[in-house]
Design an enzyme around this catalytic site. Structure first.
Site, PDB file in Angstrom:
ATOM      1  N   GLN A  16      31.509  44.501  41.375  1.00 47.60           N
ATOM      2  CA  GLN A  16      30.710  45.712  41.164  1.00 47.60           C
ATOM      3  C   GLN A  16      29.199  45.569  41.379  1.00 47.60           C
ATOM      4  O   GLN A  16      28.575  46.425  42.010  1.00 47.60           O
ATOM      5  CB  GLN A  16      30.960  46.249  39.738  1.00 47.60           C
ATOM      6  N   SER A  17      28.608  44.493  40.826  1.00 44.24           N
ATOM      7  CA  SER A  17      27.134  44.451  40.804  1.00 44.24           C
ATOM      8  C   SER A  17      26.542  44.484  42.216  1.00 44.24           C
ATOM      9  O   SER A  17      25.707  45.346  42.523  1.00 44.24           O
ATOM     10  CB  SER A  17      26.657  43.215  40.046  1.00 44.24           C
ATOM     11  N   ARG A  37      37.159  38.166  53.001  1.00 46.58           N
ATOM     12  CA  ARG A  37      38.126  37.135  53.352  1.00 46.58           C
ATOM     13  C   ARG A  37      39.360  37.765  54.014  1.00 46.58           C
ATOM     14  O   ARG A  37      39.893  38.748  53.490  1.00 46.58           O
ATOM     15  CB  ARG A  37      38.566  36.383  52.101  1.00 46.58           C
ATOM     16  N   LEU A  71      36.339  37.660  57.756  1.00 42.51           N
ATOM     17  CA  LEU A  71      35.851  36.390  58.277  1.00 42.51           C
ATOM     18  C   LEU A  71      36.150  35.293  57.278  1.00 42.51           C
ATOM     19  O   LEU A  71      35.773  35.410  56.104  1.00 42.51           O
ATOM     20  CB  LEU A  71      34.325  36.511  58.457  1.00 42.51           C
ATOM     21  N   LYS A  74      35.132  29.534  55.625  1.00 44.75           N
ATOM     22  CA  LYS A  74      35.369  28.108  55.422  1.00 44.75           C
ATOM     23  C   LYS A  74      35.994  27.477  56.670  1.00 44.75           C
ATOM     24  O   LYS A  74      36.238  26.278  56.718  1.00 44.75           O
ATOM     25  CB  LYS A  74      36.249  27.887  54.193  1.00 44.75           C
ATOM     26  N   ASN A  95      26.795  38.005  45.615  1.00 45.08           N
ATOM     27  CA  ASN A  95      26.936  37.791  44.164  1.00 45.08           C
ATOM     28  C   ASN A  95      28.138  36.895  43.873  1.00 45.08           C
ATOM     29  O   ASN A  95      28.962  37.187  43.025  1.00 45.08           O
ATOM     30  CB  ASN A  95      27.019  39.120  43.393  1.00 45.08           C
ATOM     31  N   ARG A 103      28.247  25.592  48.670  1.00 44.00           N
ATOM     32  CA  ARG A 103      29.488  24.900  49.062  1.00 44.00           C
ATOM     33  C   ARG A 103      29.972  25.397  50.422  1.00 44.00           C
ATOM     34  O   ARG A 103      30.575  24.662  51.187  1.00 44.00           O
ATOM     35  CB  ARG A 103      30.587  25.112  48.010  1.00 44.00           C
ATOM     36  N   LYS A 135      29.805  31.778  35.293  1.00 48.41           N
ATOM     37  CA  LYS A 135      30.305  33.024  35.883  1.00 48.41           C
ATOM     38  C   LYS A 135      30.095  34.124  34.855  1.00 48.41           C
ATOM     39  O   LYS A 135      30.270  33.888  33.658  1.00 48.41           O
ATOM     40  CB  LYS A 135      31.800  32.913  36.155  1.00 48.41           C
ATOM     41  N   VAL A 136      29.784  35.301  35.314  1.00 55.67           N
ATOM     42  CA  VAL A 136      29.503  36.381  34.362  1.00 55.67           C
ATOM     43  C   VAL A 136      30.086  37.707  34.847  1.00 55.67           C
ATOM     44  O   VAL A 136      29.972  38.040  36.027  1.00 55.67           O
ATOM     45  CB  VAL A 136      27.971  36.520  34.151  1.00 55.67           C
ATOM     46  N   GLU A 138      30.471  42.037  33.594  1.00 49.39           N
ATOM     47  CA  GLU A 138      29.718  43.101  32.915  1.00 49.39           C
ATOM     48  C   GLU A 138      29.483  42.881  31.420  1.00 49.39           C
ATOM     49  O   GLU A 138      28.348  42.832  30.951  1.00 49.39           O
ATOM     50  CB  GLU A 138      30.491  44.423  33.123  1.00 49.39           C
ATOM     51  N   ASP A 167      26.398  45.394  35.543  1.00 54.80           N
ATOM     52  CA  ASP A 167      26.749  45.377  36.965  1.00 54.80           C
ATOM     53  C   ASP A 167      25.926  46.379  37.771  1.00 54.80           C
ATOM     54  O   ASP A 167      25.111  46.017  38.606  1.00 54.80           O
ATOM     55  CB  ASP A 167      28.234  45.699  37.141  1.00 54.80           C
ATOM     56  N   GLY A 246      13.451  56.436  20.215  1.00 53.63           N
ATOM     57  CA  GLY A 246      12.018  56.701  20.341  1.00 53.63           C
ATOM     58  C   GLY A 246      11.417  57.242  19.066  1.00 53.63           C
ATOM     59  O   GLY A 246      11.986  57.115  17.976  1.00 53.63           O
ATOM     60  N   GLY A 247      10.266  57.874  19.190  1.00 55.41           N
ATOM     61  CA  GLY A 247       9.526  58.345  18.030  1.00 55.41           C
ATOM     62  C   GLY A 247       9.972  59.701  17.507  1.00 55.41           C
ATOM     63  O   GLY A 247       9.458  60.174  16.496  1.00 55.41           O
TER      64      GLY A 247
HETATM   65  N1  CAO Z   1      35.885  33.233  53.357  1.00 57.27           N
HETATM   66  C1  CAO Z   1      36.219  32.109  52.704  1.00 57.27           C
HETATM   67  N2  CAO Z   1      35.960  31.889  51.401  1.00 57.27           N
HETATM   68  C2  CAO Z   1      35.328  32.890  50.729  1.00 57.27           C
HETATM   69  C3  CAO Z   1      34.956  34.084  51.349  1.00 57.27           C
HETATM   70  C4  CAO Z   1      35.257  34.238  52.730  1.00 57.27           C
HETATM   71  N3  CAO Z   1      34.923  35.346  53.400  1.00 57.27           N
HETATM   72  N4  CAO Z   1      34.360  34.872  50.434  1.00 57.27           N
HETATM   73  C5  CAO Z   1      34.370  34.196  49.277  1.00 57.27           C
HETATM   74  N5  CAO Z   1      34.951  32.992  49.450  1.00 57.27           N
HETATM   75  C6  CAO Z   1      35.149  31.941  48.461  1.00 57.27           C
HETATM   76  C7  CAO Z   1      33.859  31.424  47.879  1.00 57.27           C
HETATM   77  O1  CAO Z   1      33.245  30.553  48.774  1.00 57.27           O
HETATM   78  C8  CAO Z   1      34.363  30.740  46.614  1.00 57.27           C
HETATM   79  O2  CAO Z   1      34.920  29.504  46.957  1.00 57.27           O
HETATM   80  P1  CAO Z   1      34.627  28.113  46.175  1.00 57.27           P
HETATM   81  O3  CAO Z   1      34.641  28.417  44.716  1.00 57.27           O
HETATM   82  O4  CAO Z   1      35.751  27.252  46.623  1.00 57.27           O
HETATM   83  O5  CAO Z   1      33.317  27.612  46.610  1.00 57.27           O
HETATM   84  C9  CAO Z   1      35.545  31.620  46.216  1.00 57.27           C
HETATM   85  O6  CAO Z   1      35.797  32.468  47.332  1.00 57.27           O
HETATM   86  C10 CAO Z   1      35.403  32.492  44.990  1.00 57.27           C
HETATM   87  O7  CAO Z   1      34.104  32.995  44.804  1.00 57.27           O
HETATM   88  P2  CAO Z   1      33.603  33.351  43.334  1.00 57.27           P
HETATM   89  O8  CAO Z   1      33.606  32.120  42.509  1.00 57.27           O
HETATM   90  O9  CAO Z   1      32.319  34.071  43.454  1.00 57.27           O
HETATM   91  O10 CAO Z   1      34.712  34.383  42.828  1.00 57.27           O
HETATM   92  P3  CAO Z   1      35.483  34.464  41.431  1.00 57.27           P
HETATM   93  O11 CAO Z   1      36.459  35.554  41.615  1.00 57.27           O
HETATM   94  O12 CAO Z   1      36.015  33.160  40.977  1.00 57.27           O
HETATM   95  O13 CAO Z   1      34.348  34.895  40.396  1.00 57.27           O
HETATM   96  C11 CAO Z   1      32.606  36.346  39.534  1.00 57.27           C
HETATM   97  C12 CAO Z   1      33.933  36.231  40.296  1.00 57.27           C
HETATM   98  C13 CAO Z   1      32.149  37.777  39.598  1.00 57.27           C
HETATM   99  C14 CAO Z   1      32.817  35.929  38.074  1.00 57.27           C
HETATM  100  C15 CAO Z   1      31.563  35.405  40.190  1.00 57.27           C
HETATM  101  O14 CAO Z   1      31.485  35.709  41.554  1.00 57.27           O
HETATM  102  C16 CAO Z   1      30.166  35.529  39.577  1.00 57.27           C
HETATM  103  O15 CAO Z   1      29.897  35.030  38.498  1.00 57.27           O
HETATM  104  N6  CAO Z   1      29.252  36.155  40.322  1.00 57.27           N
HETATM  105  C17 CAO Z   1      27.853  36.271  39.916  1.00 57.27           C
HETATM  106  C18 CAO Z   1      27.658  37.263  38.816  1.00 57.27           C
HETATM  107  C19 CAO Z   1      28.192  38.625  39.163  1.00 57.27           C
HETATM  108  O16 CAO Z   1      27.841  39.232  40.154  1.00 57.27           O
HETATM  109  N7  CAO Z   1      29.015  39.146  38.258  1.00 57.27           N
HETATM  110  C20 CAO Z   1      29.393  40.544  38.292  1.00 57.27           C
HETATM  111  C21 CAO Z   1      30.607  40.802  39.009  1.00 57.27           C
HETATM  112  S1  CAO Z   1      31.072  42.444  38.671  1.00 57.27           S
HETATM  113  O17 CAO Z   1      31.605  42.437  37.123  1.00 57.27           O
END
Ligand code: CAO
Length: 415
Positions: A16-17, A37, A71, A74, A95, A103, A135-136, A138, A167, A246-247
């Site tokens: 979302q964010s 992906r 795309l 990796k 995000n 990585r 990781k975070v 909302e 978000d 507020g006031g």
């Molecule tokens: N091709 C290949 N790999 C891809 C890709 C693509 N097009 N797009 C993403 N990936 C891979 C990433 O490289 C990552 O791989 P590694 O962990 O092996 O390096 C993997 O997908 C997962 O990415 P992620 O860790 O960001 O995703 P997640 O689902 O595990 O976590 C979230 C989600 C939101 C917790 C995390 O992205 C985060 O903390 N983001 C920052 C804060 C944020 O924006 N939070 C709000 C989200 S809305 O509530």
């Protein structure tokens, strides 16, 4: 012509964010290329599914006016395509979880090498410090940013709010950072890194609570209901129920029909400037000149009694009647509107704040249009892209690949 016409955004965002940020930029005219992906896409496409096989409302409502390219970043060929995108675009927005981009081989240093004009904008849960690797989502941001501890009632647990301040709020902050960086680039010719941590964004929206935290040193917060109730303040800004921040004291009050309708309520503000009008409306003209009620300071210890009297009056009216009666008298009130009522409100349709969008898999659905209106940059909301809908188009028309190139990229498994 649109405000951001000609600006190319490499949209590496998900959930979302980030998507709320790039959706705004798309509405202002930027060409937003969402990289997803292959075979998977943004996880929200298949979350909270309401129509089997179709992209969810969660996804469609956050990704209007974008193009989608699949795309695998990796894969070696995928990395080459991504490098081309980095060289071609003005802004990269992401995000991912902390460290994911490094990585993948696309650190800020590498991105700068590829394109020194690139603005690289990120949402992370936290800024530099003890939690920077977390990781975070909302609600974590709402809790860590001070919103939850100051929301809810004094005798209840901390509460999160339905407004997605972590978000969507951070998406807004990031969008401002991006256009500001684009503006600076006009002068310097250089890109820069833009970071919007969710904790910081939430805290920015909770600014008045940090104000109250510091005011505690000078004594009780007299505009909080608990002051009139004789409840002592602790050492942290407390939860204030529906007190106004507020006031000018305010409360949510029952209206006619509250027994069966969960939204038959109004917000009512006893603004000092119109106190006499309030007294007349609720049938308490004697309070106008009574020293116990006539001044804001005199009223603060009596807010329960005062709002009790106002509620006795509001309970005889519907929330809309309260609005109709109070507005001409300049008394600030507002009905508690349900999502159903909002979705049916004609004036919001007329301004484009609620829009009807047609989608090939879903049919017609409602969405929130652009909440910011520019007089010289019209917004037309178009549907979100299907996964990879524009892959070939982007490879050829944005990145200049030939038909043969596209075939070999396909064969590599990169798209
Ligand atoms: N091709 C290949 N790999 C891809 C890709 C693509 N097009 N797009 C993403 N990936 C891979 C990433 O490289 C990552 O791989 P590694 O962990 O092996 O390096 C993997 O997908 C997962 O990415 P992620 O860790 O960001 O995703 P997640 O689902 O595990 O976590 C979230 C989600 C939101 C917790 C995390 O992205 C985060 O903390 N983001 C920052 C804060 C944020 O924006 N939070 C709000 C989200 S809305 O509530």
């Amino acid at each position: 012509m649109k405000a951001l016409e000609g600006v190319k955004i490499l949209d590496f965002t998900h959930v979302q964010s980030g998507p709320t940020c790039t959706q705004l930029l798309a509405w202002f005219g930027a060409d937003v290329i969402k990289v997803e992906r292959p075979g998977v896409g943004d996880a929200t496409r298949k979350q909270l599914v309401d129509i089997e096989g179709a992209d969810s409302l969660y996804f469609t409502m956050l990704n209007h006016n974008k193009r989608s390219i699949t795309l695998n970043t990796k894969n070696e060929t995928g990395k080459e395509v991504l490098e081309r995108l980095v060289k071609t675009c003005d802004v990269m927005v992401e995000n991912f979880a902390p460290g994911a981009l490094d990585r993948m081989g696309f650190s800020w240093e590498r991105v700068q090498e590829l394109n020194p004009k690139m603005i690289m904008a990120s949402v992370k849960g936290f800024g530099p410090g003890p939690y920077e690797d977390c990781k975070v989502y909302e609600n974590v941001a709402q809790c860590a940013g001070g919103a939850a501890s100051t929301t809810g009632f004094l005798d209840g647990p901390p509460l999160v709010t339905g407004a997605q301040i972590g978000d969507s709020g951070t998406g807004l902050h990031l969008a401002l950072g991006i256009v500001t960086a684009l503006f600076q680039r006009e002068q310097t010719g250089r890109g820069q890194k833009v970071l919007a941590p969710m904790q910081d964004g939430v805290l920015n929206l909770c600014r008045v609570k940090l104000r109250d935290q510091q005011r505690l040193k000078s004594g009780p917060l007299k505009e909080y209901s608990q002051y009139g109730e004789g409840i002592e303040f602790g050492d942290a800004a407390p939860r204030a129920g529906n007190d106004s921040g507020g006031g000018q004291p305010g409360r949510i009050l029952k209206c006619k029909g509250w027994e069966t309708d969960p939204n038959a309520y109004t917000y009512f503000i006893t603004q000092a400037a119109v106190w006499k009008n309030v007294c007349d409306v609720i049938g308490k003209p004697e309070w106008k000149d009574d020293s116990e009620y006539a001044t804001p300071a005199a009223r603060l210890p009596r807010l329960n009694e005062i709002f009790g009297a106002i509620e006795t009056w509001t309970m005889t009216k519907t929330k809309y009647e309260v609005m109709d009666i109070c507005n001409p008298l300049d008394i600030p009130v507002g009905p508690i509107l349900s999502m159903k009522e909002i979705s049916e409100e004609p004036s919001l349709r007329e301004t484009g704040t609620i829009v009807e969008v047609d989608h090939p898999e879903r049919g017609t659905y409602l969405s929130v249009g652009c909440p910011v209106k520019l007089s010289d940059s019209d917004v037309e909301v178009t549907r979100s892209p299907l996964l990879g809908e524009h892959t070939e188009e982007i490879l050829k028309s944005v990145l200049g690949y030939s038909e043969e190139d596209v075939t070999s990229i396909k064969e590599s498994g990169a798209i």
